[in-house]
Design a protein around this motif. Structure first.
Motif, PDB file in Angstrom:
ATOM      1  N   ALA A 324      37.241 -10.529 -32.116  1.00 30.36           N
ATOM      2  CA  ALA A 324      38.586  -9.978 -31.909  1.00 30.36           C
ATOM      3  C   ALA A 324      38.692  -8.540 -32.387  1.00 30.36           C
ATOM      4  N   HIS A 325      38.024  -8.213 -33.484  1.00 30.81           N
ATOM      5  CA  HIS A 325      38.175  -6.889 -34.084  1.00 30.81           C
ATOM      6  C   HIS A 325      36.972  -5.976 -33.857  1.00 30.81           C
ATOM      7  N   GLY A 326      35.884  -6.518 -33.292  1.00 25.13           N
ATOM      8  CA  GLY A 326      34.716  -5.692 -33.016  1.00 25.13           C
ATOM      9  C   GLY A 326      34.013  -5.180 -34.252  1.00 25.13           C
ATOM     10  N   ARG A 327      34.143  -5.900 -35.359  1.00 20.15           N
ATOM     11  CA  ARG A 327      33.494  -5.477 -36.602  1.00 20.15           C
ATOM     12  C   ARG A 327      32.176  -6.227 -36.781  1.00 20.15           C
ATOM     13  N   PRO A 328      31.185  -5.588 -37.391  1.00 18.48           N
ATOM     14  CA  PRO A 328      29.920  -6.298 -37.643  1.00 18.48           C
ATOM     15  C   PRO A 328      30.082  -7.344 -38.741  1.00 18.48           C
ATOM     16  N   TYR A 329      29.176  -8.291 -38.749  1.00 22.90           N
ATOM     17  CA  TYR A 329      29.206  -9.337 -39.778  1.00 22.90           C
ATOM     18  C   TYR A 329      28.865  -8.744 -41.137  1.00 22.90           C
TER      19      TYR A 329
END
Length: 336
Positions: A324-329
């Motif tokens: 949803a936010h396009g952030r890496p793990y």
């Protein structure tokens, strides 16, 4: 401008359409042939079209969206509540028309690429079930003649040739030949499953979402590809909790008078996705050198299967957050 709601009950050859014309108040509930279905909506002003999320629904949804209509796919359980008395195409179309006007969780319309991915997963799942049937049958038949081996597929493939050679000295040749054919069928299933997994990898090679969530411990390429395809779009869920509930990894509730009791997990969502997540979580707990303080503390208070479901729930919420936010793990703020 408020769109006119339309209920459509789809089938193989005939589509039942129900709506009330906002200009004249006329009730329209008629069957339209498959080859005339798109023509009917092409000549109609933009509508809010409601359909059950069943076979063929995503195809028709994509076609209607391309014509400028808004489509809302709904689970069959949600629509069923609006079907009064008789069960037929006319009543179903009216129930869908009533349901599309109510607030409720819509099913995201999937792309052809996402449907292709889910089709590969279904084929693999079917092959896995068939292989399990074959291996269980071999285990049982050989046990009838005193040949018992360790559980598992690998043990069977390794030991059965030697067992059959030994049994051939005292059993009819026709039985030994049949058992060898059964073993060959199991090995053929192995090759087919390997080919399907290779095709899944090829199809998801350039998908950034699959690459991103594959970094999560316990999320392999099968879980990642199934999650991205089955979710459709992360925007279809308001939060990771809602996605976890959709998968069926939240407790059922019962109670009255303000007293709510939590039961076992609901199992109301995607059974295949839930199985992959729980198996992945179980693998993390059993095989990780340091599963993390959260898991370690949970294991002190709860059985391993309960912890596996709790970790699967957490993995589902992380998957949604990444997509949803396009952030890496980030390892520090998730599983550990």
């Amino acid at each position: 401008m408020k769109l006119m709601p339309v209920g459509v009950d789809i089938a193989k050859n005939v589509m039942q359409v129900h709506f009330i014309d906002t200009a004249t108040g006329e009730i329209f509930n008629k069957a339209i042939r498959r080859d005339k279905f798109l023509e009917f909506f092409t000549n109609h002003s933009p509508c809010l079209v409601g359909m059950e999320a069943c076979g063929g629904a995503h195809h028709w949804a994509r076609q209607l969206i391309s014509l400028g209509h808004t489509v809302k796919l709904m689970p069959g359980e949600f629509v069923k509540a609006f079907n009064i008395r008789n069960k037929n195409d006319t009543a179903d179309a009216r129930a869908i028309w009533l349901a599309v006007q109510q607030p409720g969780k819509a099913v995201a319309v999937k792309t052809e690429q996402q449907q292709a991915m889910l089709a590969l997963h279904r084929i693999r799942s079917q092959l896995m079930k068939y292989r399990l049937m074959q291996t269980n049958a071999l285990h049982g038949l050989l046990a009838e003649y005193g040949e018992v081996m360790r559980k598992g597929h690998a043990s069977l493939v390794k030991n059965v040739p030697e067992i059959l050679t030994r049994l051939s000295e005292r059993l009819p040749a026709v039985l030994i030949d049949s058992l060898r054919e059964q073993l060959s069928e199991v090995e053929r299933m192995d090759d087919r499953i390997t080919d399907i997994e290779r095709r899944i990898r090829e199809l998801s090679r350039d998908d950034p979402g699959v690459k991103a969530i594959s970094e999560i411990p316990g999320v392999g390429f099968l879980t990642a590809t199934a999650a991205v395809a089955s979710m459709g779009s992360a925007d279809a869920f308001r939060s990771g909790r809602e996605f976890a509930a959709w998968v069926g990894l939240v407790p059922r509730q019962t109670g009255t008078g303000g007293k709510i009791q939590l039961l076992g997990i609901s199992k109301r969502g995607d059974k295949y996705q839930r199985k992959l997540l729980v198996n992945g979580a179980h693998s993390v707990i059993q095989n990780a050198r340091k599963p993390g303080p959260w898991v370690t503390e949970m294991l002190k208070r709860r059985p391993i299967n309960v912890v596996s479901v709790a970790l699967a729930n957490k993995m589902a919420r992380i998957i949604w957050a990444i997509l949803a936010h396009g952030r890496p793990y980030q390892k520090e703020s998730s599983i550990n």
